[in-house]
Enzyme design. Structure first.
Site, short mmCIF file in Angstrom:
data_model
loop_
_atom_site.label_atom_id
_atom_site.label_comp_id
_atom_site.label_asym_id
_atom_site.label_seq_id
_atom_site.Cartn_x
_atom_site.Cartn_y
_atom_site.Cartn_z
CG ASN A 93 -7.27 0.98 2.25
OD1 ASN A 93 -6.56 0.67 3.21
ND2 ASN A 93 -6.91 1.88 1.39
CD GLU B 147 -12.36 14.50 7.34
OE1 GLU B 147 -12.52 14.09 8.51
OE2 GLU B 147 -13.27 14.63 6.51
N GLY C 287 -4.82 3.84 -3.62
CA GLY C 287 -6.05 4.50 -4.04
C GLY C 287 -5.78 5.91 -4.49
CG ASP C 288 -2.80 9.19 -3.22
OD1 ASP C 288 -3.68 10.03 -3.44
OD2 ASP C 288 -1.95 9.28 -2.33
CG ASP D 250 -1.56 1.89 6.78
OD1 ASP D 250 -1.99 1.72 5.61
OD2 ASP D 250 -1.60 2.98 7.36
CG ASP E 122 -1.72 1.12 1.43
OD1 ASP E 122 -2.27 1.56 0.41
OD2 ASP E 122 -1.86 1.60 2.55
CG PHE F 225 -14.44 9.97 2.24
CD1 PHE F 225 -14.03 10.81 1.22
CD2 PHE F 225 -13.81 8.74 2.39
CE1 PHE F 225 -13.01 10.42 0.37
CE2 PHE F 225 -12.81 8.36 1.54
CZ PHE F 225 -12.40 9.20 0.52
CE LYS G 204 -11.76 17.07 3.37
NZ LYS G 204 -12.65 16.83 4.49
#
Lengths: 373, 1151
Positions: B860, B549, B725-726, B857, B453, B591, B613
């Site tokens: 996900n 956040e 996922g970035d 970590d 990840d 989210f 956002k």
């Protein structure tokens, strides 16, 4: 600010972790011990098997083994051994008649004599063996067919032997328990061998055969014991038992002349009871003590072996032999050990040389190639 | 994540008390369950069966709970009394009465145990060569130890269950609070929970002592997240403050049947008031308090039980964890089958030969050795079968019980080295590495693919607000980090002061202050005092499940806009001018990773505002105005720098638009079925027509030594894939920074952008051509280019989709794999959690079947951690879920290097040698027995005494190899770390391949032949004592056995550091033999070994032949090793030599 919030979070987790139940929280936060064992840093000398390190070992093995081998070989060669086969298979052999006329029920012993000549004198103590071939003393049914407690003189086992002795447990007619029970005891070797020396002047003299000292000391004194009270008559002590089916006389008459060699502690019997490892075997029969003067124990010359032929082996293609042998510190004649030592020593030496060449050729090359890395 | 209770087959059933959940389940994981301790498994299967049966019986989609067991008013609904299990937690498997039969049954379900049991029974029934003790004793030992261990564990579970079931619970009955025991709780009971108490079952939150109807909860023991989560009471009941009020409530709850998903709950509460229509309210996960969680910062709450006992979500979780089996284990089983085959063929050969040999009756039954009458009468077929069984029994030691025990012990004890490792201890976390299963230790040495990840694994996940771009202007907070706060006013660069710009800017900052789910934690405890002193002023700090956040809100604080708190649904902001602004929070559109954005709808004094956002890709398509191009450019620039970017947008809602949105949302929220889907639809409708405000950039620094670790893994021949996922640019930048891609790497792109232009088909084939061409060229040239592949989620799903056009072009899957095979690094971005698992599965099932490792970590990553052969969890900031579901957990990514290169390498070598050695030593042991049959008339006569047969594997030869396999280090730790390429030496299970196995077996046969014939020629018709006395068959066996024990033990002596164990073990053998033969043992019916050993030692030739035979049997192995090393040394062997040279050099210099 950020750092503080992060710390607080951690503190929080910390707190809740340890407050739930002691079990998990406590060991988690412990830093592992910095011991050599736990960190896998135990000092260890590791021999790395390279041609270089192994070379000396090979040469050393070679240098040690070859002399030992030579010593063993020479010792073995110095041992004198003489073997007589008296089975009586061939029609012209002396015991042919005895072998052929054998019946289980015969009461008259069949005696035959074998003449032989010793070309060399036998010095020191001479050991007389009988040898049997094709006799499976190591057959499982046979090996286990004995009762060690009966042989150890346990009274209850005497009258009530172990089931392992079947079918040699009780006498089929009288139903009395057999002592000693089992197949091993039942098939006790019962030929009698006597040795006569034909003196050059024509007389024959009987060679004295010692029948004590042929069994292991521990067997004779600990493992085998006669049942009952020492004061009683041996016959009394074996009362209520039957003799093994194939025996000619009961156990208490094995050696009536010597009470210390009678019954279960008869040494011929004890020797027989130690089952042989292989189907061709020999067992110590008698010892011919060396003479006090310097004359050889058995001088070279003609000898007569007188056999009371009781033991049938023809039915299973067996052979019977009488062996006379001298003994060294390493036992009887056996060139195998010496030859093996010489061979292994030589191989090691040879491998040493081969490795030396390889070492010269490869090791130095690979090392020099590696070092720049 | 597939966590349905359906696939519990191979899972643990470890429901425990809160704290002991982890301890015990960990414990049972650590101790291998697969082999000895199998019964957990069975139990579980049993339980799931039971459950599924029960489920079918009264299968309903939802359940109705009558709060306080009150019937609904007549006419509303038919009152159906339903039966639910009580709140008793049963994690124990046995009762006092059924322990012995049940445990035995479970243990003998294991194939190996069963095999030994059969052998034992055969020995009892038929007349066998060896006494039943020889197999009964080891079996008894193993069974007893296992039973004791399991009994103890079950006792602990009983105790834990008991303390949990009897812990006091406050229940509201007849308007009073009554104290009762937890297990008496029933569905529908109203429960009062006080601060710091844990919830006794799954509860629907009715009311709280706090005015706003919220409560704070930590779920540390459930998912490891330590942050406080807010739960909300049912709005209609939150006003009930006393027992009386609560008890007067007349309502029913309809909700789904128990499901294991912790974060999902769908339900509806119907409140009946006098003569009014019942009021319906939707219930969601935010109303459901889970068993195992703890109430925090709230005096007390009232709640009603909906799921109890074994139906709570906690109980339903802790179930599905698939058993993984290592490659070593698979080859071990293959070897076992070969040995079983050898065993059977040996027995068959001997049986056939026996009957051929004893054809003539003189051989079968010579006069000196008759059968009993019974045996004679037995039919020849029965006799032959009995003989076959007897041979089986005689040779059964070739598959030893002790191998399983030793392997298990080795794994279990060996895994402690990981936990003990100081270098893998993280001071900051206060934790070292954790081992959740020791079954896979050796698999760590076999890894070919690492899937990692990015966020939190490669990077710190310690977010820092770097800059923001508002309407094309860049703002940078001056005070960066250091915990320092500069005065608010000075910290904004006033670049643009035009009124329009200012408006946008104000909106932007407000948007960031409002659009989040951050909680403010006021310091009021002891901790707070400490911190207060530290900071110099009373503070509060932010908590959120997403570190981004927190970073954003704190960044805003530094820019002068402080989010104060959420009070009575009003969010309070302290703006730059120290004024407090209040916004009413109307809706939070949470989210999720599919939408990749979140929104809030707030009401300021006069207008409705929606702030949103999210990731740029999910915001830009929904934007209608704003300086899109400028922001886009800026976002891309940030992404290239490796920063995480978020875009912020807003939309002004008119009253009617708001009402419409409200309508959509409530409707979706009230839905009982497909709520997720309908919510998503509603969000999709509402979140549109945004005005772009700007973008933020948050930095996530690379973890310490991440680059070094990746480089080492590359050198070790491991392919590293980053699954994130970035967005692509950010991820690619991280990949460059972490040296996954080098400057020389040629990047192949397989992204949506490209497939838009060409068809997927063309792109794939083109890439494949490039790769293949390069390979053919690089075959000639020295410096080969390495390739890096970037693929995104959308393209991946297109690739993985079963292709329609099967004809001609073949499967995309294969081409994709072919490309991947030729790439040294692959980056997969924009991945959904399940896609991560898909990728792992794809590689796992490709035709080479490589060993995969997944490291991550967060929650996900759980799916890929569970999917990969080895799953490693990083104890990160996103909770402990990954660590909990992993096989091994490490504090930092950098520890992966030592984990694989050092521990994995060692474990693999150790277990491989252990397995080979075990087979070898048992061939040595049994083959002489086989040879002996040819010399004893195939009568099954054992060569060795019973005691030797029994103890050979248990005590004479087991300890040295166990110790060897625990501490063997053929190369030092430092060398392994310095030279990662040594890892390639053991790749592909190289030490357990068939040739190696064959070599060891042949070595065993060779040694056995040497032992047997050495002794044979020594015994051959001669005496070897100096007093002329003869030895018997037991001496023969003892001689062979002595040589055997010495040879086999000395073979384990590669490391002389173990000297004391080796000599200790040999000394034990000698002392035992002396003792065994030294006494006439009472109670034994045979004294065959009496003085045999001593007599043997009193003979010179016996000594000489022992030495000779040991030398000869050790020779070939030594020669083979020396020759191999000299002629074609492996990298490991070179490293050993090199180290030696270094040492010599050092000595030389020192002298």
């Amino acid at each position: 600010m950020m750092a503080s919030s992060y710390n607080a979070k951690e503190e929080d987790g910390h707190h809740s972790g340890s407050s739930t139940h002691g079990g998990t929280g406590a060991p988690k936060n412990k830093k592992p011990d910095n011991t050599a064992f736990k960190q896998q840093r135990l000092p260890a000398w590791q021999p790395i098997l390279t041609a270089g390190t192994v070379l000396p070992a090979f040469f050393v093995i070679g240098l040690i083994f070859i002399p030992i081998g030579i010593g063993l070989y020479v010792t073995s060669n110095n041992i004198k051994e003489y073997e007589v086969d008296y089975t009586g298979v061939e029609p012209n052999s002396p015991c042919y008649d005895c072998a052929n006329s054998f019946t289980w029920n015969s009461t008259t012993p069949c005696v035959c004599t074998v003449n032989f000549t010793l070309t060399q004198p036998f010095e020191s103590n001479v050991y007389m063996y009988y040898g049997l071939s094709n006799f499976y003393q190591n057959h499982r049914r046979y090996v286990k067919s004995r009762d060690d407690s009966q042989l150890n003189g346990v009274q209850s086992s005497l009258t009530n032997p172990s089931k392992e002795c079947k079918p040699y447990l009780t006498n089929p007619e009288t139903k009395l328990p057999i002592a000693p029970c089992g197949a091993i005891a039942n098939s006790l070797f019962n030929d009698t061998l006597e040795l006569y020396y034909s003196q050059p002047d024509g007389n024959t003299s009987k060679v004295t055969l010692v029948k004590r000292g042929i069994a292991w000391y521990t067997d004779k004194n600990v493992k085998f014991r006669n049942p009952g009270n020492d004061k009683d008559n041996l016959t009394e002590r074996f009362k209520g038992t039957a003799k093994p089916v194939n025996w000619l006389k009961p156990v208490y008459e094995l050696d009536p002349s010597d009470p210390e060699n009678n019954g279960f502690i008869n040494e011929d019997f004890i020797v027989w009871m130690r089952t042989a490892a292989l189907p061709t075997f020999r067992k110590l029969y008698r010892i011919i003590q060396k003479k006090p003067d310097s004359t050889p124990t058995l001088a070279s010359g003609k000898y007569v072996l007188k056999i009371t032929y009781n033991y049938p082996v023809r039915s299973f293609d067996g052979r019977k032999r009488m062996i006379l042998s001298t003994i060294s510190w390493m036992g009887g004649k056996n060139p195998f050990l010496g030859i093996a030592y010489i061979t292994v020593g030589s191989i090691c030496f040879f491998l040493g040389v081969v490795l030396l060449i390889i070492h010269q050729k490869y090791d130095t090359r690979s090392n020099s190639a590696d070092i720049p890395n | 994540m597939c966590r349905s209770s359906g696939d519990v087959n191979s899972a643990f059933f470890t429901v425990h008390t809160l704290g002991t959940v982890e301890a015990l389940s960990l414990h049972s994981l650590c101790f291998p369950s697969r082999c000895l301790f199998h019964s957990l498994w069975c139990h579980n299967l049993f339980f799931s069966l039971l459950r599924s049966c029960a489920g079918e019986e009264n299968w309903v989609d939802s359940r109705t709970v009558y709060i306080g067991h009150k019937e609904p008013p007549p006419g509303a609904e038919a009152y159906i009394p339903q039966r639910y299990p009580d709140n008793r937690i049963v994690s124990s498997k046995y009762t006092f009465w059924n322990f012995i039969p049940k445990n035995l049954f479970e243990q003998f379900r294991r194939i190996a145990n069963f095999y030994f049991l059969v052998i034992f029974l055969v020995q009892l029934i038929i007349d066998t060569p060896t006494s039943p003790v020889t197999s009964g004793l080891p079996l008894f030992f193993v069974i007893t130890v296992t039973a004791i261990k399991q009994g103890y564990e079950d006792w602990l579970r009983h105790k834990a269950d008991c303390s949990l079931n009897e812990c006091p619970v406050d229940v509201v009955q007849q308007e009073k609070v009554v104290r009762t025991q937890s297990h008496k709780l029933r569905v529908g009971d109203i429960v009062m929970v006080r601060e710091d108490e844990t919830f006794p079952c799954d509860l629907i939150f009715l009311s709280s002592s706090r005015d706003d109807g919220t409560c704070y909860v930590t779920t540390t023991s459930l998912d490891g997240e330590s942050s406080h989560k807010t739960y909300y009471a049912v709005p209609d009941t939150m006003a009930f403050k006393t027992e009386q009020e609560v008890d007067s409530l007349h309502a029913t709850i309809e909700c789904e049947q128990p499901q294991p998903d912790l974060y999902k709950f769908v339900g509806r509460i119907n409140i009946y008031k006098d003569k009014e229509e019942p009021v319906s309210r939707t219930l969601g996960a935010e109303n459901l308090l889970l068993r195992g969680a703890t109430l925090k910062n709230t005096q007390h709450i009232y709640a009603v039980a909906v799921y109890t006992g074994m139906e709570t979500k906690m109980a339903l979780n802790y179930q599905s964890k698939s058993q993984k089996r290592s490659a070593v284990e698979k080859s071990m089983n293959a070897f076992l089958i070969v040995y079983l085959f050898i065993l059977i063929s040996k027995a068959v050969i001997n049986t056939v030969l026996k009957y051929a040999w004893q054809w003539s009756p003189d051989r079968d039954e010579p006069w000196y050795n008759h059968r009993t009458e019974n045996e004679r009468q037995r039919h020849v077929v029965i006799r032959a079968f009995t003989d076959f069984l007897a041979f089986m029994v005689l040779f059964n030691y070739i598959i030893p019980v002790s191998m399983y025990v030793t392997v298990e012990m080795q794994k279990f004890l060996g895994s402690y080295f990981i936990t003990w490792d100081e270098e893998m201890f993280d001071e900051e976390l206060g934790q070292g590495a954790q081992v959740n299963t020791s079954d896979l230790n050796e698999e760590l040495g076999q890894v070919e693919y690492v899937f990692t990840d990015k966020t939190g694994t490669l990077t710190e996940n310690n977010m820092e607000f770097i800059e923001c771009c508002v309407d094309g202007n860049v703002y940078i907070p001056h005070a960066i980090c250091n915990g320092q706060i500069l005065s608010a006013a000075s910290s904004i660069d006033m670049i643009d002061s035009s009124p329009g710009g200012k408006r946008i800017r104000d909106l932007f900052f407000r948007a960031l202050c409002l659009c989040h789910t951050v909680q403010v934690k006021e310091e009021e405890t002891v901790d707070g005092i400490k911190r207060g002193i530290h900071q110099g002023r009373p503070t509060s700090f932010y908590i959120s499940s997403s570190p981004d956040e927190v970073a954003l809100v704190e960044g805003m604080k530094r820019l002068g806009y402080t989010y104060l708190r959420l009070k009575d649904n009003y969010m309070e902001i302290l703006n730059k001018d120290d004024e407090i602004e209040r916004f009413e929070l109307l809706h939070v559109l949470n989210f999720d990773s599919v939408r990749r954005r979140m929104s809030v709808i707030v009401k300021s004094i006069s207008e409705y505002l929606m702030f949103c956002k999210g990731a740029d890709s999910s915001i830009f398509p929904r934007v209608v105005s704003g300086k899109v191009e400028q922001v886009k450019a800026h976002v891309e620039q940030n992404a290239v720098e490796g920063l995480r970017t978020l875009c912020v947008a807003y939309r002004r809602l008119s009253e009617s638009e708001y009402q419409e949105a409200c309508h959509y949302l409530t409707e979706a929220k009230l839905a009982l079925q497909d709520r997720e889907q309908r919510l998503a639809q509603a969000y999709d409708v509402i979140e549109r027509d945004f005005v772009l405000l700007g973008a933020t950039a948050v930095e996530d620094r690379l973890q310490e030594k991440a680059a070094d670790t990746i480089e080492s893994l590359h050198k070790a021949g491991i392919k590293v894939w980053v699954l994130t996922g970035d967005k692509m640019e950010t991820a690619a930048a991280t990949c460059y920074a972490s040296k996954l891609f080098r400057r020389s790497t040629q990047i192949l792109e397989l992204t949506k952008k490209r497939t838009k232009e060409q068809s997927l088909h063309d792109v794939l084939f083109e890439l494949n051509r490039t790769v293949l061409r390069q390979r053919s060229i690089s075959g000639l040239s020295v410096d080969c280019l390495d390739f890096g592949l970037i693929i995104d989620g959308a393209t991946l799903s297109a690739v993985l989709k079963p292709s329609q056009e099967v004809s001609g072009h073949g499967n995309y899957r294969e081409i994709f794999l072919e490309i991947c095979r030729n790439c040294s690094a692959v980056l997969c971005c924009r991945m959904a959690p399940l896609q991560k698992a898909q990728i792992v599965k794809l590689i796992k099932s490709s035709k080479e079947h490589p060993i995969t490792l997944a490291v991550g970590d967060g929650a996900n990553d759980v799916s890929m951690i569970l999917e990969a052969h080895v799953g490693i969890g990083i104890m990160g900031k996103e909770g402990r879920q990954a660590a909990r579901n992993s096989d091994y957990a490490i504090p930092k990514f950098k520890h992966l290097k030592k984990m694989l290169l050092v521990h994995g390498h060692y474990y693999y070598i150790r277990i491989a040698e252990l397995v080979q050695y075990f087979f070898y030593k048992n061939v040595c042991f049994i083959f002489p027995q086989f040879l002996y049959q040819f010399f004893c008339g195939f009568s099954q006569q054992p060569l060795y005494d019973t005691a030797y047969l029994t103890l050979y594997n248990i005590s004479f030869t087991s300890l040295p190899i166990l110790l060897y396999s625990l501490v063997e280090q053929h190369v030092t730790i430092d060398t392994l770390k310095r030279e990662p390429s040594l890892y390639r030496d053991i790749a592909k299970n190289s030490l357990l391949r068939w040739p190696v196995f064959l070599y060891w077996t042949c070595l065993g046969v060779f040694d056995a032949v040497i032992f047997f014939f050495g002794a044979y020629f020594l015994f051959d018709n001669t005496t070897f004592t100096s007093n002329g006395q003869m030895f018997g068959n037991w001496t023969f066996g003892t001689l062979i056995f002595t040589v055997l024990v010495f040879t086999v033990t000395l073979k384990a002596t590669k490391c002389l550091g173990l000297g004391f164990v080796i000599w200790g073990s040999l000394l034990f053998y000698v002392i035992f033999s002396l003792l065994w033969g030294g006494i006439v043992w009472p109670f034994l019916n045979y004294q065959r070994m009496y003085y045999v050993f001593m007599q043997m030692l009193s003979s010179g030739p016996a000594w000489l032949s022992i030495i000779l035979l040991i030398t000869v049997s050790l020779l070939p192995d030594v020669i083979k090793k020396v020759l191999c090393r000299a002629i074609c040394p492996t990298a490991t062997e070179r490293a050993q030599v090199r180290k030696r040279f270094l040492k010599i050099d050092l000595k030389f210099y020192l002298c």
